[in-house]
Scaffold this motif. Structure first.
Motif, PDB file in Angstrom:
ATOM      1  N   GLU A 241       0.840  -1.193   0.000  1.00 47.71           N
ATOM      2  CA  GLU A 241       0.000   0.000   0.000  1.00 47.71           C
ATOM      3  C   GLU A 241       0.878   1.247   0.000  1.00 47.71           C
ATOM      4  N   GLU A 242       0.469   2.243  -0.791  1.00 43.70           N
ATOM      5  CA  GLU A 242       1.141   3.538  -0.818  1.00 43.70           C
ATOM      6  C   GLU A 242       0.121   4.587  -0.386  1.00 43.70           C
ATOM      7  N   PHE A 243       0.478   5.435   0.569  1.00 41.19           N
ATOM      8  CA  PHE A 243      -0.444   6.425   1.106  1.00 41.19           C
ATOM      9  C   PHE A 243      -0.093   7.804   0.551  1.00 41.19           C
ATOM     10  N   LEU A 244      -1.087   8.441  -0.064  1.00 45.91           N
ATOM     11  CA  LEU A 244      -0.878   9.735  -0.701  1.00 45.91           C
ATOM     12  C   LEU A 244      -1.882  10.753  -0.177  1.00 45.91           C
ATOM     13  N   THR A 245      -1.477  12.006  -0.162  1.00 51.20           N
ATOM     14  CA  THR A 245      -2.411  13.082   0.175  1.00 51.20           C
ATOM     15  C   THR A 245      -3.376  13.272  -0.985  1.00 51.20           C
ATOM     16  N   ALA A 246      -4.434  14.049  -0.758  1.00 51.01           N
ATOM     17  CA  ALA A 246      -5.407  14.309  -1.819  1.00 51.01           C
ATOM     18  C   ALA A 246      -4.741  15.019  -2.997  1.00 51.01           C
ATOM     19  N   GLU A 247      -3.846  15.957  -2.702  1.00 49.44           N
ATOM     20  CA  GLU A 247      -3.162  16.691  -3.781  1.00 49.44           C
ATOM     21  C   GLU A 247      -2.293  15.753  -4.610  1.00 49.44           C
ATOM     22  N   ALA A 248      -1.534  14.888  -3.929  1.00 44.61           N
ATOM     23  CA  ALA A 248      -0.679  13.943  -4.654  1.00 44.61           C
ATOM     24  C   ALA A 248      -1.517  12.934  -5.435  1.00 44.61           C
ATOM     25  N   ALA A 249      -2.665  12.534  -4.875  1.00 44.97           N
ATOM     26  CA  ALA A 249      -3.552  11.588  -5.556  1.00 44.97           C
ATOM     27  C   ALA A 249      -4.133  12.195  -6.822  1.00 44.97           C
ATOM     28  N   ALA A 250      -4.513  13.479  -6.756  1.00 43.30           N
ATOM     29  CA  ALA A 250      -5.072  14.150  -7.927  1.00 43.30           C
ATOM     30  C   ALA A 250      -4.040  14.233  -9.048  1.00 43.30           C
ATOM     31  N   GLU A 251      -2.794  14.497  -8.659  1.00 48.32           N
ATOM     32  CA  GLU A 251      -1.732  14.567  -9.673  1.00 48.32           C
ATOM     33  C   GLU A 251      -1.437  13.183 -10.243  1.00 48.32           C
ATOM     34  N   ARG A 252      -1.517  12.153  -9.408  1.00 51.66           N
ATOM     35  CA  ARG A 252      -1.183  10.787  -9.826  1.00 51.66           C
ATOM     36  C   ARG A 252      -2.289  10.159 -10.687  1.00 51.66           C
ATOM     37  N   GLU A 253      -3.538  10.323 -10.275  1.00 48.21           N
ATOM     38  CA  GLU A 253      -4.637   9.598 -10.923  1.00 48.21           C
ATOM     39  C   GLU A 253      -5.518  10.467 -11.819  1.00 48.21           C
ATOM     40  N   GLY A 254      -5.416  11.776 -11.708  1.00 48.62           N
ATOM     41  CA  GLY A 254      -6.146  12.656 -12.604  1.00 48.62           C
ATOM     42  C   GLY A 254      -7.653  12.527 -12.493  1.00 48.62           C
ATOM     43  N   VAL A 255      -8.304  12.290 -13.640  1.00 51.41           N
ATOM     44  CA  VAL A 255      -9.767  12.279 -13.690  1.00 51.41           C
ATOM     45  C   VAL A 255     -10.370  11.167 -12.839  1.00 51.41           C
ATOM     46  N   ASP A 256      -9.678  10.044 -12.686  1.00 48.91           N
ATOM     47  CA  ASP A 256     -10.200   8.950 -11.850  1.00 48.91           C
ATOM     48  C   ASP A 256     -10.321   9.388 -10.394  1.00 48.91           C
ATOM     49  N   TRP A 257      -9.339  10.148  -9.929  1.00 45.82           N
ATOM     50  CA  TRP A 257      -9.413  10.663  -8.563  1.00 45.82           C
ATOM     51  C   TRP A 257     -10.541  11.698  -8.432  1.00 45.82           C
ATOM     52  N   ASP A 258     -10.641  12.583  -9.411  1.00 47.64           N
ATOM     53  CA  ASP A 258     -11.695  13.599  -9.381  1.00 47.64           C
ATOM     54  C   ASP A 258     -13.075  12.950  -9.338  1.00 47.64           C
ATOM     55  N   THR A 259     -13.265  11.893 -10.122  1.00 42.58           N
ATOM     56  CA  THR A 259     -14.555  11.190 -10.149  1.00 42.58           C
ATOM     57  C   THR A 259     -14.861  10.571  -8.794  1.00 42.58           C
ATOM     58  N   ALA A 260     -13.863   9.926  -8.186  1.00 42.27           N
ATOM     59  CA  ALA A 260     -14.056   9.307  -6.872  1.00 42.27           C
ATOM     60  C   ALA A 260     -14.450  10.344  -5.826  1.00 42.27           C
ATOM     61  N   VAL A 261     -13.785  11.484  -5.830  1.00 42.75           N
ATOM     62  CA  VAL A 261     -14.087  12.542  -4.871  1.00 42.75           C
ATOM     63  C   VAL A 261     -15.500  13.080  -5.085  1.00 42.75           C
ATOM     64  N   GLU A 262     -15.873  13.318  -6.348  1.00 43.63           N
ATOM     65  CA  GLU A 262     -17.211  13.847  -6.656  1.00 43.63           C
ATOM     66  C   GLU A 262     -18.300  12.873  -6.208  1.00 43.63           C
ATOM     67  N   GLU A 263     -18.097  11.587  -6.479  1.00 40.22           N
ATOM     68  CA  GLU A 263     -19.111  10.600  -6.119  1.00 40.22           C
ATOM     69  C   GLU A 263     -19.250  10.468  -4.608  1.00 40.22           C
ATOM     70  N   SER A 264     -18.131  10.436  -3.903  1.00 37.64           N
ATOM     71  CA  SER A 264     -18.201  10.314  -2.443  1.00 37.64           C
ATOM     72  C   SER A 264     -18.795  11.572  -1.817  1.00 37.64           C
ATOM     73  N   ASP A 265     -18.457  12.747  -2.366  1.00 34.29           N
ATOM     74  CA  ASP A 265     -19.032  13.992  -1.862  1.00 34.29           C
ATOM     75  C   ASP A 265     -20.536  14.032  -2.078  1.00 34.29           C
ATOM     76  N   LEU A 266     -20.989  13.476  -3.202  1.00 33.42           N
ATOM     77  CA  LEU A 266     -22.422  13.422  -3.494  1.00 33.42           C
ATOM     78  C   LEU A 266     -23.159  12.632  -2.428  1.00 33.42           C
ATOM     79  N   LEU A 267     -22.586  11.494  -2.026  1.00 33.98           N
ATOM     80  CA  LEU A 267     -23.222  10.654  -1.008  1.00 33.98           C
ATOM     81  C   LEU A 267     -23.204  11.327   0.354  1.00 33.98           C
ATOM     82  N   ILE A 268     -22.100  11.982   0.668  1.00 38.85           N
ATOM     83  CA  ILE A 268     -22.004  12.675   1.959  1.00 38.85           C
ATOM     84  C   ILE A 268     -23.036  13.800   2.031  1.00 38.85           C
ATOM     85  N   SER A 269     -23.180  14.541   0.930  1.00 43.74           N
ATOM     86  CA  SER A 269     -24.136  15.651   0.917  1.00 43.74           C
ATOM     87  C   SER A 269     -25.577  15.169   1.040  1.00 43.74           C
ATOM     88  N   SER A 270     -25.825  13.902   0.662  1.00 47.91           N
ATOM     89  CA  SER A 270     -27.176  13.339   0.784  1.00 47.91           C
ATOM     90  C   SER A 270     -27.391  12.678   2.146  1.00 47.91           C
TER      91      SER A 270
END
Length: 564
Positions: A241-270
């Motif tokens: 396992e490699e542990f990354l901050t949100a900033e490092a994850a966004a740089e590493r995974e790009g749109v896949d990270w953005d999608t994961a964050v958006e989807e999880s935020d959607l559930l939290i907001s509901s």
């Protein structure tokens, strides 16, 4: 994330002062404190799933992460590959299924410097739908369940059925979406299906980065960090396992990270955030995505069990009272099994410790017979591995050897008398008469039937017309009959044959109704070994006709009768 509250302070229940003060059962203050500590660090759970969802593979992955085994071999029945460590019957190995129940205890620390070493009791269950009754019995012995869902198939019939049992027993459920390394549904679709079909609100804890089939890692919803996994050869070892901050994850995974964050935020907001009280009440379920085959997300499952699953708690008894975990020793038998190893021709009764401390060799009382029972041979059993148990605490699973008097649902205790409610039997759907052609094998035949009946492998029904020479076997699934004939041949040297009967459902009846029901076409009345009267009926249309024409007759559904 909130954690479960600890067990009540036993100081409040003890009289006197000083370390040697005794409670009413003779327990010292220090002994009570030790018991409280042992209970608080235990987690006892089972995995429920539909066949092929990956239950046995996950069982092995959990054992691997706890360092119980050094290498996983999760594929069944293929040349050159190992069979899962929890499966022992030749039928299990040949078909790649689990048809028996065993238990694995291991220590687990959430981190190397963790102050507490938790004790995990993983009760393995049959994966095949034909053996639902065995799983039902196991669920009476656990405090939590992991509901394993195939990412491609979603909720399947066996999972739904077992979830309803968890709901009936008040067992909190943690959901694991498995096989995210393969193509499957979208994560939002899967969570929507859980909520709409079973009314359980999913609250994601770890959200997948990468679509199903392209599993990169997990977004930790609690702190926003990223856990990135690296594959190992064949998934045989723990995935780094490699542990990354949100900033490092966004740089590493790009749109896949953005999608994961958006989807999880959607559930939290509901409002789909973890709430410990709602989880324990069975209203919500924490969700983790993973791949048992690749060992992705397995550590997160264990950490979640430790943090959220409840420790052993009190249990109701038949008199309406409550057995507290700090009461004198008591246990309930939930499984009896013989023939687990050709090198050990013995019979094991698996018991769940409910209260007090078990000590090997102690003499306990068998509640059903009121007779003493000596526990000289006590073991933990997982597959063919056996280890002697010296002590056990509430939540632990212990196998008692040569326990011929014990059956599922029986109670053992010391000092303060107690008897726990019996374990209901599943509604059988398949019925066959069992026969043996060789008269000189009849004694062995009867002994074999008694043995398998006492283990709960099948339900055995008898009536005066058929007699003991041709008992009727009732099963949830036809594969149970295969287990019966296979074990009768290998363990007792009896070649028995099954003759299917033209019945499709069973109803509980009473003596007052039995005579009239016996006169009806397509109906036959039997007595089960536990004394219950069962009316076997040819089909649901015949049942409906009898209920309409003779509503005064007793025809009660059995547990888990479904839509019969």
């Amino acid at each position: 994330m909130s954690t479960p509250s600890s067990t009540p302070d036993v100081d409040a229940t003890l009289e006197g002062s000083g370390p040697a003060a005794l409670d009413e059962s003779g327990t010292t203050r220090s002994q009570a404190k030790e018991l409280e500590t042992e209970v608080a660090r235990r987690r006892t759970f089972a995995v429920i799933s539909h066949p092929d969802a990956g239950k046995s593979t996950l069982t092995e992955a959990l054992a691997l992460h706890a360092r119980v085994i050094s290498e996983a071999g999760a594929i069944h029945g293929k040349a050159g590959r190992r069979s899962t460590v929890s499966d022992w019957m030749e039928m299990e190995k040949a078909r790649g299924i689990s048809v028996s129940s065993t238990a694995l205890q291991f220590n687990y620390q959430t981190s190397p410097d963790a102050e507490i070493t938790n004790v995990i009791n993983l009760v393995d269950t049959p994966g095949h739908a034909d053996f639902s009754e065995d799983t039902y019995r196991v669920l009476t012995a656990v405090d939590a369940a992991v509901m394993l869902i195939d990412a491609a198939k979603g909720l399947e019939p066996q999972t739904l059925k077992l979830f309803q049992v968890c709901r009936q027993f008040g067992i909190p459920v943690i959901t694991v979406i498995n096989k995210w390394d393969r193509p499957g549904q979208s994560p939002l679709e899967l969570l929507d299906e859980i909520e709409s079909r079973i009314g359980l609100t999913p609250t994601p804890l770890y959200w997948p980065v990468g679509i199903a089939g392209d599993f990169r890692g997990l977004l930790d919803v609690q702190d926003g960090s990223y856990i990135r996994f690296t594959r190992t050869a064949g998934g045989a070892t723990i995935a780094p396992e490699e542990f990354l901050t949100a900033e490092a994850a966004a740089e590493r995974e790009g749109v896949d990270w953005d999608t994961a964050v958006e989807e999880s935020d959607l559930l939290i907001s509901s409002g789909q955030q973890h709430d410990q009280e709602m989880f324990l009440a069975g209203q919500t379920s924490p969700v983790i995505f993973g791949s048992a085959m690749l060992n992705f997300g397995v550590r997160q499952i264990l950490d979640t069990l430790v943090a959220l699953a409840p420790p052993p708690g009190p249990r109701d008894d038949v008199s309406g009272g409550v057995r507290e975990v700090t009461d004198p020793f008591s246990a309930v038998v939930f499984k009896v099994q013989a023939g687990m190893d050709t090198a050990h021709r013995d019979r094991l009764a698996f018991m769940r410790v409910v209260s007090g401390v078990f000590e090997r060799g102690m003499v306990v009382t068998h509640s059903q017979t009121k007779k003493p029972f000596t526990t000289k041979y006590a073991l933990t059993v997982f597959g063919r591995d056996r280890t002697t148990v010296e002590n056990a605490y509430p939540g632990d699973i212990v196998g008692l050897v040569n326990a011929t008097a014990l059956a599922p649902g029986h109670t053992l205790y010391t000092d303060k008398k107690v008897e726990f409610p019996p374990i209901p039997s599943f509604a059988p759907e398949h019925f066959s008469a069992l026969r043996v052609d060789s008269a000189d094998k009849y004694k062995k035949f009867r002994r074999a039937v008694e043995q398998l009946d006492s283990e709960g492998v099948v339900q055995v029904l008898r009536n005066d017309i058929r007699g003991d020479a041709s008992p009727v076997l009732a099963a949830v699934g036809p594969m149970q009959f295969e287990v019966v004939t296979a074990r009768m041949k290998t363990e007792f040297g009896v070649d028995a044959r099954m003759e299917p009967l033209g019945y499709s459902l069973a109803r509980r009846t009473d003596a007052a109704s039995a005579v009239e029901l016996g006169r009806q076409r397509g109906v036959e009345v039997f007595t089960r070994t536990d004394g219950a009267l069962l009316a076997l009926v040819s089909d649901k249309w015949r049942l409906q006709y009898i209920q309409k024409e003779m509503p005064e007759l007793t025809l009660e559904p059995l547990v888990a009768a479904g839509d019969q």
